[in-house]
Motif scaffolding. Structure first.
Motif, PDB file in Angstrom:
ATOM      1  N   MET A   1       0.926  -1.176  -0.027  1.00 30.07           N
ATOM      2  CA  MET A   1       0.080   0.133   0.002  1.00 30.07           C
ATOM      3  C   MET A   1       0.987   1.238  -0.035  1.00 30.07           C
ATOM      4  O   MET A   1       1.597   1.469   0.938  1.00 30.07           O
ATOM      5  N   PRO A   2       0.871   1.980  -1.138  1.00 31.38           N
ATOM      6  CA  PRO A   2       1.438   3.206  -1.139  1.00 31.38           C
ATOM      7  C   PRO A   2       1.223   4.245   0.071  1.00 31.38           C
ATOM      8  O   PRO A   2       0.099   4.115   0.349  1.00 31.38           O
ATOM      9  N   LEU A   3       1.959   4.940   0.804  1.00 31.06           N
ATOM     10  CA  LEU A   3       1.732   6.049   1.822  1.00 31.06           C
ATOM     11  C   LEU A   3       1.146   7.134   1.074  1.00 31.06           C
ATOM     12  O   LEU A   3       1.650   7.462  -0.025  1.00 31.06           O
ATOM     13  N   GLU A   4      -0.058   7.726   1.477  1.00 30.75           N
ATOM     14  CA  GLU A   4      -0.556   8.994   1.079  1.00 30.75           C
ATOM     15  C   GLU A   4      -0.663  10.033   2.357  1.00 30.75           C
ATOM     16  O   GLU A   4      -0.737   9.434   3.425  1.00 30.75           O
ATOM     17  N   GLY A   5      -0.736  11.082   2.247  1.00 33.85           N
ATOM     18  CA  GLY A   5      -1.046  12.088   3.139  1.00 33.85           C
ATOM     19  C   GLY A   5      -1.536  13.392   2.520  1.00 33.85           C
ATOM     20  O   GLY A   5      -1.758  13.568   1.205  1.00 33.85           O
ATOM     21  N   GLY A   6      -1.710  14.409   3.468  1.00 36.29           N
ATOM     22  CA  GLY A   6      -1.863  15.663   3.027  1.00 36.29           C
ATOM     23  C   GLY A   6      -2.018  16.718   3.853  1.00 36.29           C
ATOM     24  O   GLY A   6      -1.426  16.392   5.105  1.00 36.29           O
TER      25      GLY A   6
ATOM     26  N   ARG B   1       1.287  11.435  -2.870  1.00 30.44           N
ATOM     27  CA  ARG B   1       1.427   9.742  -2.542  1.00 30.44           C
ATOM     28  C   ARG B   1       2.768   9.611  -2.858  1.00 30.44           C
ATOM     29  O   ARG B   1       3.700  10.040  -3.709  1.00 30.44           O
ATOM     30  N   LEU B   2       3.556   8.460  -2.005  1.00 28.75           N
ATOM     31  CA  LEU B   2       4.730   7.912  -2.000  1.00 28.75           C
ATOM     32  C   LEU B   2       4.850   7.158  -2.818  1.00 28.75           C
ATOM     33  O   LEU B   2       4.126   6.004  -2.649  1.00 28.75           O
ATOM     34  N   ALA B   3       5.255   7.129  -4.229  1.00 27.59           N
ATOM     35  CA  ALA B   3       5.276   5.967  -5.227  1.00 27.59           C
ATOM     36  C   ALA B   3       6.097   4.717  -5.183  1.00 27.59           C
ATOM     37  O   ALA B   3       5.961   3.767  -5.677  1.00 27.59           O
ATOM     38  N   SER B   4       6.986   4.918  -4.126  1.00 20.70           N
ATOM     39  CA  SER B   4       8.089   3.873  -3.914  1.00 20.70           C
ATOM     40  C   SER B   4       8.424   3.966  -2.105  1.00 20.70           C
ATOM     41  O   SER B   4       7.650   5.185  -1.448  1.00 20.70           O
ATOM     42  N   GLU B   5       8.663   3.207  -1.474  1.00 15.72           N
ATOM     43  CA  GLU B   5       9.318   3.192  -0.169  1.00 15.72           C
ATOM     44  C   GLU B   5      10.181   4.380   0.123  1.00 15.72           C
ATOM     45  O   GLU B   5      10.925   4.654  -0.734  1.00 15.72           O
TER      46      GLU B   5
ATOM     47  N   GLU C   1       4.288  11.793  -5.721  1.00 20.01           N
ATOM     48  CA  GLU C   1       3.186  12.352  -6.324  1.00 20.01           C
ATOM     49  C   GLU C   1       2.249  13.431  -5.755  1.00 20.01           C
ATOM     50  O   GLU C   1       1.705  12.971  -4.945  1.00 20.01           O
ATOM     51  N   LEU C   2       2.110  14.491  -6.544  1.00 14.28           N
ATOM     52  CA  LEU C   2       1.180  15.446  -6.087  1.00 14.28           C
ATOM     53  C   LEU C   2      -0.004  14.947  -6.760  1.00 14.28           C
ATOM     54  O   LEU C   2      -0.108  15.221  -7.960  1.00 14.28           O
ATOM     55  N   LEU C   3      -1.370  15.046  -5.954  1.00 18.56           N
ATOM     56  CA  LEU C   3      -2.341  14.531  -6.369  1.00 18.56           C
ATOM     57  C   LEU C   3      -3.475  15.630  -6.588  1.00 18.56           C
ATOM     58  O   LEU C   3      -4.668  15.526  -7.240  1.00 18.56           O
TER      59      LEU C   3
ATOM     60  N   TYR D   1       7.595  23.287   1.654  1.00 16.35           N
ATOM     61  CA  TYR D   1       6.501  23.326   0.955  1.00 16.35           C
ATOM     62  C   TYR D   1       4.974  23.396   1.833  1.00 16.35           C
ATOM     63  O   TYR D   1       5.034  22.532   2.581  1.00 16.35           O
ATOM     64  N   ARG D   2       4.207  24.463   1.846  1.00 17.59           N
ATOM     65  CA  ARG D   2       3.168  24.655   2.625  1.00 17.59           C
ATOM     66  C   ARG D   2       2.007  24.436   1.500  1.00 17.59           C
ATOM     67  O   ARG D   2       1.903  24.915   0.584  1.00 17.59           O
ATOM     68  N   CYS D   3       0.576  24.162   2.165  1.00 21.70           N
ATOM     69  CA  CYS D   3      -0.513  24.422   1.508  1.00 21.70           C
ATOM     70  C   CYS D   3      -0.740  25.751   1.379  1.00 21.70           C
ATOM     71  O   CYS D   3      -0.694  26.532   2.504  1.00 21.70           O
ATOM     72  N   PRO D   4      -1.213  26.166   0.323  1.00 15.43           N
ATOM     73  CA  PRO D   4      -1.361  27.510   0.026  1.00 15.43           C
ATOM     74  C   PRO D   4      -2.733  28.199   0.939  1.00 15.43           C
ATOM     75  O   PRO D   4      -2.894  29.153   1.037  1.00 15.43           O
ATOM     76  N   THR D   5      -3.501  27.326   1.228  1.00 12.26           N
ATOM     77  CA  THR D   5      -4.772  27.606   1.869  1.00 12.26           C
ATOM     78  C   THR D   5      -4.391  27.526   3.310  1.00 12.26           C
ATOM     79  O   THR D   5      -4.765  28.549   4.072  1.00 12.26           O
ATOM     80  N   CYS D   6      -4.153  26.174   3.608  1.00 11.34           N
ATOM     81  CA  CYS D   6      -4.153  26.024   5.152  1.00 11.34           C
ATOM     82  C   CYS D   6      -2.831  26.287   5.856  1.00 11.34           C
ATOM     83  O   CYS D   6      -2.605  26.319   7.214  1.00 11.34           O
ATOM     84  N   GLY D   7      -1.950  26.514   4.817  1.00 10.65           N
ATOM     85  CA  GLY D   7      -0.257  26.621   5.672  1.00 10.65           C
ATOM     86  C   GLY D   7       0.207  25.589   6.057  1.00 10.65           C
ATOM     87  O   GLY D   7       1.383  25.723   6.597  1.00 10.65           O
ATOM     88  N   VAL D   8      -0.230  24.482   6.308  1.00 13.80           N
ATOM     89  CA  VAL D   8       0.551  23.244   6.704  1.00 13.80           C
ATOM     90  C   VAL D   8       1.510  22.909   5.889  1.00 13.80           C
ATOM     91  O   VAL D   8       1.510  22.851   4.665  1.00 13.80           O
ATOM     92  N   ALA D   9       2.635  22.567   6.656  1.00 15.95           N
ATOM     93  CA  ALA D   9       4.075  21.892   5.839  1.00 15.95           C
ATOM     94  C   ALA D   9       3.851  20.780   5.507  1.00 15.95           C
ATOM     95  O   ALA D   9       3.815  19.764   6.480  1.00 15.95           O
ATOM     96  N   VAL D  10       4.024  20.176   4.120  1.00 15.20           N
ATOM     97  CA  VAL D  10       3.946  18.950   3.973  1.00 15.20           C
ATOM     98  C   VAL D  10       5.174  18.165   3.485  1.00 15.20           C
ATOM     99  O   VAL D  10       5.269  16.876   3.781  1.00 15.20           O
ATOM    100  N   PHE D  11       6.069  19.049   2.937  1.00 17.41           N
ATOM    101  CA  PHE D  11       7.622  18.396   2.821  1.00 17.41           C
ATOM    102  C   PHE D  11       8.445  19.655   2.745  1.00 17.41           C
ATOM    103  O   PHE D  11       8.005  20.827   2.295  1.00 17.41           O
ATOM    104  N   SER D  12       9.667  19.351   2.525  1.00 21.32           N
ATOM    105  CA  SER D  12      10.679  20.385   2.500  1.00 21.32           C
ATOM    106  C   SER D  12      11.958  19.836   1.740  1.00 21.32           C
ATOM    107  O   SER D  12      12.023  18.686   1.213  1.00 21.32           O
ATOM    108  N   GLU D  13      12.763  20.581   1.455  1.00 22.71           N
ATOM    109  CA  GLU D  13      13.754  20.149   0.658  1.00 22.71           C
ATOM    110  C   GLU D  13      15.300  21.019   1.233  1.00 22.71           C
ATOM    111  O   GLU D  13      15.013  22.036   1.964  1.00 22.71           O
ATOM    112  N   TYR D  14      16.483  20.289   1.386  1.00 21.55           N
ATOM    113  CA  TYR D  14      17.463  20.713   1.956  1.00 21.55           C
ATOM    114  C   TYR D  14      18.629  20.996   0.887  1.00 21.55           C
ATOM    115  O   TYR D  14      19.181  19.650   0.341  1.00 21.55           O
ATOM    116  N   GLY D  15      19.102  21.895   0.429  1.00 22.69           N
ATOM    117  CA  GLY D  15      19.871  22.056  -0.511  1.00 22.69           C
ATOM    118  C   GLY D  15      19.745  21.846  -1.920  1.00 22.69           C
ATOM    119  O   GLY D  15      20.478  22.298  -3.061  1.00 22.69           O
TER     120      GLY D  15
END
Ligand SMILES: [Zn+2]
Ligand SMILES: [Zn+2]
Length: 155
Positions: free
Chosen positions: A1-6, A15-19, A51-53, A73-87
């Motif tokens: 089962m691929p992991l999903e969230g939001g 969705r995480l298309a891989s482990e 994958e951004l759904l 990276y934040r939701c433009p509406t609710c502002g929750v941080a879903v992921f980030s990048e380092y470098g």
């Protein structure tokens, strides 16, 4: 089962298309400040496997102690941080608490334990480092290969 969230409002879904390559539990002061909590759980994955759904999250550059910025990276509406990048954009750090049903993942490694909150007890069976670590000491060989492939176009 691929992991999903939001995010909280549901506009950003992923969705995480891989482990994940590896799952970090980071106890650094930057992560504590950004989350307002004791630590952050980050699932590292290639950008191409995240994958951004629905709605595109909005990047916000946030300063870190070492003088670098972290792009969150934040939701433009609710502002929750879903992921980030380092470098760089090749690897995304997905925030475990945004997975559906909560952070139902076990960290592979604890990092920056030098600033760990004292009442947080770590399991003996999971590697833990005062700061960062050498990847081959912790990562499975498949994950190192995947990282190499993901970074190649950026070198
Ligand atoms: Zn939202
Ligand atoms: Zn951190």
């Amino acid at each position: 089962m691929p992991l999903e969230g939001g995010c909280s409002c549901g506009e950003v879904r992923y969705r995480l298309a891989s482990e994940p390559l590896i799952t970090h539990c980071c106890h650094c002061l930057n992560c504590q400040q950004q989350t307002g909590s004791a630590f952050v759980i980050n699932l590292l994955i290639e950008a191409s496997r995240l994958e951004l759904l629905a709605v595109e999250p909005r990047p916000v550059d946030v300063p870190r102690d070492e003088g670098k910025t972290q792009r969150i990276y934040r939701c433009p509406t609710c502002g929750v941080a879903v992921f980030s990048e380092y470098g760089g954009p090749a690897i995304k750090f997905v925030r475990g608490g945004t997975l559906d049903g909560g952070a139902q993942v076990e960290p592979d490694v604890h990092i920056y334990t030098r600033s760990k909150i004292p009442w947080v007890a770590l399991p003996e069976s999971v590697p833990a480092f005062e700061a960062f670590y050498e990847l081959p000491a912790v990562w499975p060989p498949e994950s190192l290969d995947r990282l190499e492939a993901a970074m190649a176009p950026h070198r």
